[in-house]
Design an enzyme around this catalytic site. Structure first.
Site, PDB file in Angstrom:
ATOM      1  N   GLU A   1       0.838  -1.262  -0.112  1.00  0.00           N
ATOM      2  CA  GLU A   1       0.114   0.021   0.061  1.00  0.00           C
ATOM      3  C   GLU A   1       0.909   1.437   0.088  1.00  0.00           C
ATOM      4  OE1 GLU A   1      -3.954  -1.462   2.032  1.00  0.00           O
ATOM      5  OE2 GLU A   1      -2.463  -0.925   3.294  1.00  0.00           O
TER       6      GLU A   1
ATOM      7  N   TYR B   1     -12.908  18.866  17.777  1.00  0.00           N
ATOM      8  CA  TYR B   1     -11.767  18.211  17.304  1.00  0.00           C
ATOM      9  C   TYR B   1     -11.671  17.475  16.293  1.00  0.00           C
ATOM     10  CZ  TYR B   1      -9.422  20.269  21.538  1.00  0.00           C
ATOM     11  OH  TYR B   1      -8.882  21.047  22.473  1.00  0.00           O
TER      12      TYR B   1
HETATM   13 ZN   LIG Z   1      -5.189  -0.850   3.899  1.00  0.00          ZN
END
Ligand SMILES: [Zn+2]
Length: 211
Positions: free
Chosen positions: A74, A120
């Protein structure tokens, strides 16, 4: 931080995220950008809970493997984010349960898949767009990420999980944790009438806390 310190940081935050149950098995990857433009990224098939500094992969911005174990499959979408966001120094991508659950829903507005619940959330995540589904390893995913990365510090890959960038690994981890907690809140409030932050409140937060 020098390279040794950043490698130690990746080991530390990998163990922290694994220990908190935000990473499981060999899922998820962390990366940081060094001052010379090269990238440190967690190796393929590694568990974030059991990294060593030496095994962490080093790649060039075009994906060429320079040192350490082979990089995560990835890594290519990390590189796309770094190319589009010059200020980004670190990226956290995990398959944490509540955020992935949001990624598996049908969304009427794919440009913003979580309602504005807390200050936030706005400050650390901002608008969260959905990146269309591609099978793991498909380079079209990197191009889809590239198309959104310039405008968004966080994105949600459909049926997969979030990508969150930051100006340091600590900031990216904090933003990732905020996203997972926001996803938890999203399911906790369920179908009850929702008090969303107003457009004025969001604009005030973005003006007061830019970036
Ligand atoms: Zn992934």
């Amino acid at each position: 931080m020098n390279e040794d310190e950043l490698r130690a940081d990746i080991v530390k935050y990998g163990a922290l995220l694994y220990g908190r149950g935000l990473a499981h098995g060999s899922a998820g990857n962390l990366s940081v950008r060094l001052d010379d433009g090269t990238i440190l990224v967690t190796p393929t098939n590694s568990s974030l809970g059991f990294l060593t500094a030496e095994q962490i992969s080093k790649v060039s911005i075009d994906g060429t493997h320079i040192a350490g174990d082979p990089p995560s499959k990835e890594a290519f979408f990390h590189l796309a984010v770094y190319e589009e966001r010059p200020a980004a120094k670190a990226i956290v991508h995990l398959h944490s349960t509540h955020a992935v659950a949001v990624s598996c829903l049908c969304h009427a507005d794919s440009f913003d898949v979580l309602p504005p619940l807390t200050a936030y959330q706005i400050m650390r995540i901002g608008r969260l767009p959905l990146v269309p589904y591609y099978r793991p390893g498909d380079r079209k995913l990197a191009e889809a990420v590239r198309g959104l990365a310039g405008e968004h510090k966080a994105m949600l890959l459909a049926n997969h999980g979030p990508i969150v960038s930051g100006s340091s690994l600590q900031k990216a981890v904090h933003a990732y944790e905020e996203l997972e907690e926001t996803a938890k809140l999203f399911f906790l409030v369920g179908d009850r009438p929702l008090s969303r932050l107003t457009c004025e409140a969001i604009a005030d937060l973005n003006a007061t806390f830019p970036g």
